[in-house]
Design an enzyme around this catalytic site. Structure first.
Site, PDB file in Angstrom:
ATOM      1  N   CYS A 116       0.815  -1.220   0.000  1.00  0.00           N
ATOM      2  CA  CYS A 116       0.000   0.000   0.000  1.00  0.00           C
ATOM      3  C   CYS A 116       0.842   1.261   0.000  1.00  0.00           C
ATOM      4  O   CYS A 116       0.333   2.350  -0.266  1.00  0.00           O
ATOM      5  CB  CYS A 116      -0.930   0.001   1.203  1.00  0.00           C
ATOM      6  SG  CYS A 116      -1.918  -1.494   1.284  1.00  0.00           S
ATOM      7  N   HIS A 258      -3.277   6.314   4.308  1.00  0.00           N
ATOM      8  CA  HIS A 258      -3.762   5.107   3.648  1.00  0.00           C
ATOM      9  C   HIS A 258      -5.132   4.729   4.226  1.00  0.00           C
ATOM     10  O   HIS A 258      -5.339   4.760   5.434  1.00  0.00           O
ATOM     11  CB  HIS A 258      -2.745   3.986   3.889  1.00  0.00           C
ATOM     12  CG  HIS A 258      -3.170   2.682   3.314  1.00  0.00           C
ATOM     13  ND1 HIS A 258      -3.856   2.572   2.129  1.00  0.00           N
ATOM     14  CD2 HIS A 258      -3.002   1.407   3.760  1.00  0.00           C
ATOM     15  CE1 HIS A 258      -4.096   1.300   1.870  1.00  0.00           C
ATOM     16  NE2 HIS A 258      -3.593   0.579   2.843  1.00  0.00           N
ATOM     17  N   ASN A 288     -10.247  -0.662   0.787  1.00  0.00           N
ATOM     18  CA  ASN A 288      -8.784  -0.557   0.689  1.00  0.00           C
ATOM     19  C   ASN A 288      -8.352  -0.870  -0.748  1.00  0.00           C
ATOM     20  O   ASN A 288      -8.384  -2.024  -1.169  1.00  0.00           O
ATOM     21  CB  ASN A 288      -8.151  -1.540   1.688  1.00  0.00           C
ATOM     22  CG  ASN A 288      -6.630  -1.485   1.670  1.00  0.00           C
ATOM     23  OD1 ASN A 288      -6.036  -0.836   0.810  1.00  0.00           O
ATOM     24  ND2 ASN A 288      -6.007  -2.171   2.617  1.00  0.00           N
TER      25      ASN A 288
HETATM   26  N1  ACO Z   1     -17.229 -10.549   9.326  1.00  0.00           N
HETATM   27  C1  ACO Z   1     -17.607 -10.940  10.558  1.00  0.00           C
HETATM   28  N2  ACO Z   1     -16.730 -11.317  11.524  1.00  0.00           N
HETATM   29  C2  ACO Z   1     -15.423 -11.280  11.195  1.00  0.00           C
HETATM   30  C3  ACO Z   1     -14.965 -10.875   9.921  1.00  0.00           C
HETATM   31  C4  ACO Z   1     -15.925 -10.496   8.968  1.00  0.00           C
HETATM   32  N3  ACO Z   1     -15.611 -10.077   7.730  1.00  0.00           N
HETATM   33  N4  ACO Z   1     -13.615 -10.935   9.898  1.00  0.00           N
HETATM   34  C5  ACO Z   1     -13.235 -11.354  11.115  1.00  0.00           C
HETATM   35  N5  ACO Z   1     -14.322 -11.585  11.891  1.00  0.00           N
HETATM   36  C6  ACO Z   1     -14.360 -12.046  13.265  1.00  0.00           C
HETATM   37  C7  ACO Z   1     -13.208 -12.937  13.618  1.00  0.00           C
HETATM   38  O1  ACO Z   1     -13.466 -14.267  13.242  1.00  0.00           O
HETATM   39  C8  ACO Z   1     -13.125 -12.742  15.111  1.00  0.00           C
HETATM   40  O2  ACO Z   1     -14.128 -13.564  15.712  1.00  0.00           O
HETATM   41  P1  ACO Z   1     -13.863 -14.282  17.129  1.00  0.00           P
HETATM   42  O3  ACO Z   1     -13.655 -13.160  18.100  1.00  0.00           O
HETATM   43  O4  ACO Z   1     -15.111 -15.053  17.332  1.00  0.00           O
HETATM   44  O5  ACO Z   1     -12.634 -15.110  16.923  1.00  0.00           O
HETATM   45  C9  ACO Z   1     -13.549 -11.288  15.326  1.00  0.00           C
HETATM   46  O6  ACO Z   1     -14.235 -10.912  14.127  1.00  0.00           O
HETATM   47  C10 ACO Z   1     -12.375 -10.360  15.535  1.00  0.00           C
HETATM   48  O7  ACO Z   1     -11.367 -10.627  14.542  1.00  0.00           O
HETATM   49  P2  ACO Z   1     -10.086  -9.751  14.430  1.00  0.00           P
HETATM   50  O8  ACO Z   1      -9.240 -10.266  13.310  1.00  0.00           O
HETATM   51  O9  ACO Z   1      -9.469  -9.609  15.782  1.00  0.00           O
HETATM   52  O10 ACO Z   1     -10.751  -8.365  13.993  1.00  0.00           O
HETATM   53  P3  ACO Z   1     -10.105  -6.938  14.002  1.00  0.00           P
HETATM   54  O11 ACO Z   1     -10.904  -6.068  14.850  1.00  0.00           O
HETATM   55  O12 ACO Z   1      -8.621  -6.960  14.193  1.00  0.00           O
HETATM   56  O13 ACO Z   1     -10.360  -6.476  12.493  1.00  0.00           O
HETATM   57  C11 ACO Z   1      -9.135  -6.232  10.452  1.00  0.00           C
HETATM   58  C12 ACO Z   1      -9.752  -7.188  11.439  1.00  0.00           C
HETATM   59  C13 ACO Z   1     -10.249  -5.373   9.874  1.00  0.00           C
HETATM   60  C14 ACO Z   1      -8.446  -7.007   9.353  1.00  0.00           C
HETATM   61  C15 ACO Z   1      -8.116  -5.316  11.200  1.00  0.00           C
HETATM   62  O14 ACO Z   1      -7.258  -6.105  11.978  1.00  0.00           O
HETATM   63  C16 ACO Z   1      -7.292  -4.485  10.256  1.00  0.00           C
HETATM   64  O15 ACO Z   1      -7.805  -3.606   9.594  1.00  0.00           O
HETATM   65  N6  ACO Z   1      -5.970  -4.712  10.203  1.00  0.00           N
HETATM   66  C17 ACO Z   1      -5.064  -3.987   9.368  1.00  0.00           C
HETATM   67  C18 ACO Z   1      -5.177  -4.456   7.957  1.00  0.00           C
HETATM   68  C19 ACO Z   1      -4.292  -3.660   7.078  1.00  0.00           C
HETATM   69  O16 ACO Z   1      -4.322  -2.466   7.191  1.00  0.00           O
HETATM   70  N7  ACO Z   1      -3.469  -4.274   6.228  1.00  0.00           N
HETATM   71  C20 ACO Z   1      -2.383  -3.617   5.553  1.00  0.00           C
HETATM   72  C21 ACO Z   1      -2.726  -2.905   4.347  1.00  0.00           C
HETATM   73  S1  ACO Z   1      -3.164  -3.931   3.013  1.00  0.00           S
HETATM   74  C22 ACO Z   1      -1.856  -3.972   1.835  1.00  0.00           C
HETATM   75  O17 ACO Z   1      -0.733  -3.578   2.026  1.00  0.00           O
HETATM   76  C23 ACO Z   1      -2.212  -4.670   0.559  1.00  0.00           C
END
Ligand code: ACO
Length: 331
Positions: A116, A258, A288
Site C-alpha cells: 500500500c 492510507h 482498501n
Molecule cells: N465478518 C464478521 N466477523 C469477522 C470478519 C468479517 N468479515 N472478519 C473477522 N471476523 C471475526 C473474527 O473471526 C473474530 O471472531 P472471534 O472473536 O469469534 O474469533 C472477530 O471478528 C475479531 O477478529 P479480528 O481479526 O481480531 O478483527 P479486528 O478487529 O482486528 O479487524 C481487520 C480485522 C479489519 C483485518 C483489522 O485487523 C485491520 O484492519 N488490520 C489492518 C489491515 C491492514 O491495514 N493491512 C495492511 C494494508 S493492506 C496492503 O498492504 C495490501
C-alpha cells in the site's frame, strides 16, 4: 545532495471500475454482516474490476485524467512509475504496459512493489529525478486489482479490498510556483514480510495443483498484528517529516493517510493530535485499494475544493513488506 530544481504535483486523476459491491452484497459472498464491516473497518462499498479489465486499464484511465489536469501533453512525460502489487503480470512491469497504452516510448518505466506504500515510494523516487534535473514530467500511478486475488474462504480479508487507480504528474516547478513536494520519509521492516503475503505465484512457490487447491495465490494477512504496526509506523514517518521541516502539526491543513481501516486513521489522528476536521477520509466508498487509496483521495479532495492551492498536506501509508512512507507537500 543539493536539489537543482523543485518538484511539484501538476495534475491528478483517478479511476474506479463501474461495478459497486456493497456490504450487503458481501454478506452473500462470505460469512459477514454490514454491521461488522462498518464498525470494524468503516467500509460500506468497494468497486470491483470488470472481467475484460486489468490493472493497466485502471492506470490508463486515471493517467489520462491526470495528464489533462496537468496541462502537459502526453508526449512530454519522460518517466512512468507504477506502485502496485497486483500488476497485469509478474513481468513485464505494468508501467511498460501502460507506456504502450499511452502510445509512448523511449524513457524509463518501472513498477515499485511496496504494498500500500507503493505510491508514496514512487512519489519519492519521482521527486528526486525531477529535483536532480534528469526528468521534467513523471507520471506516478498507484493502482491495484486485489479483488482478483481475494481468498474467499477468509472472511477476515475478503471484505477489505476494492480496485482502482490514482495518477499524479510530478513536474519541475518554476520560480513563481508555490506548489512543491517538500519532503518524503520512507522505511521498511522486512522481518515482518510474512504478515501480509501472496505465498504462491512467485519463484519460491510457482503455480502447482497443490498451491491452487490450498488458495496460496491469494492474500494472506495477519490483520491484528499489522494494525498495531500501522499506527506506529505512520506516526513515526509523520513525526520525522514534521520535525525535519520545523512544522507544528497545527500548521498542517490536511492529513491524508492510507485508507485501510477507519480505526487506524482515527488512532493516528489522535496520536498526532490533529483536528479531526483536517483528516481526509473516503474509505466508506472504495474500501482498501492499496497503493491507490492516497492518490484517489487526493484527487477527490482537490476536485471537491477541499485541498486548495497553497495547502500543506501530510500523507502517510503502510503496507506489505512491511513498508511505511510519508509525503509532505504544499499543493
Ligand atoms: N465478518 C464478521 N466477523 C469477522 C470478519 C468479517 N468479515 N472478519 C473477522 N471476523 C471475526 C473474527 O473471526 C473474530 O471472531 P472471534 O472473536 O469469534 O474469533 C472477530 O471478528 C475479531 O477478529 P479480528 O481479526 O481480531 O478483527 P479486528 O478487529 O482486528 O479487524 C481487520 C480485522 C479489519 C483485518 C483489522 O485487523 C485491520 O484492519 N488490520 C489492518 C489491515 C491492514 O491495514 N493491512 C495492511 C494494508 S493492506 C496492503 O498492504 C495490501
Amino acid at each position: 545532495m543539493i536539489a537543482k530544481y523543485t518538484a511539484k504535483i501538476s495534475g491528478t486523476g483517478m479511476y474506479v471500475p463501474k461495478k459497486i459491491v456493497n456490504n450487503f452484497d458481501m454478506e452473500k459472498l462470505v460469512d459477514t454482516t454490514d454491521e461488522w464491516i462498518k464498525t470494524r473497518t468503516g467500509m460500506s462499498e468497494r468497486h470491483f474490476i470488470a472481467d475484460d479489465q486489468s490493472t493497466s486499464d485502471l492506470c490508463y484511465e486515471a493517467s489520462i485524467k491526470a495528464i489533462e489536469k496537468s496541462g502537459i501533453k502526453a508526449k512530454e512525460i519522460d518517466m512512468i512509475i507504477v506502485g502496485t502489487i497486483s500488476g497485469d503480470y509478474s513481468f513485464p512491469s505494468t508501467a511498460c504496459v501502460l507506456q504502450k497504452k499511452l502510445g509512448l516510448k523511449g524513457f524509463p518505466a518501472f513498477d515499485i512493489a511496496a504494498g500500500c506504500t507503493g505510491w508514496i515510494y514512487a512519489m519519492s523516487i519521482a521527486q528526486q529525478f525531477v529535483e536532480n534535473g534528469v526528468s521534467q514530467n513523471i507520471l506516478v500511478v498507484g493502482a491495484e486489482n486485489l479483488t482478483r486475488i481475494i481468498n474467499w474462504s477468509d472472511r477476515g480479508t475478503a471484505v477489505l479490498f476494492g480496485d482502482g487507480a490514482g495518477a499524479t504528474i510530478v513536474s519541475r516547478a518554476d520560480s513563481t510556483d508555490i506548489s512543491k513536494i517538500i519532503d518524503t520519509d520512507l522505511t521498511a521492516d522486512g522481518t515482518y514480510n510474512e504478515l501480509l503475503i501472496q505465498p504462491a505465484g512467485g519463484s519460491k512457490m510457482p503455480a502447482s495443483e497443490k498451491s491452487v487447491r490450498e488458495n496460496l495465490h491469494t492474500i494472506h494477512m495477519e490483520g491484528n498484528k499489522i494494525f498495531k504496526h500501522a499506527v506506529k509506523s505512520m506516526y513515526s514517518v509523520c513525526d520525522h517529516l514534521l520535525k525535519r521541516n520545523n512544522l507544528d502539526v497545527k500548521s498542517i491543513d490536511w492529513l491524508l493517510t492510507h485508507q485501510a481501516n477507519l480505526r487506524i486513521i482515527d488512532a493516528l489522528g489522535k496520536k498526532l493530535k490533529i483536528d479531526k476536521k483536517k483528516v481526509i477520509i473516503n474509505i466508506e466508498k472504495y474500501a482498501n485499494t492499496s497503493a491507490a487509496t492516497i492518490p484517489i483521495a487526493l484527487d477527490e479532495a482537490i476536485r471537491n475544493k477541499k485541498v486548495r492551492r497553497g495547502d500543506l498536506v501530510l500523507m502517510a501509508s503502510f503496507g506489505a513488506g512491511l513498508t511505511a512512507g510519508g509525503l509532505l507537500i504544499r499543493y
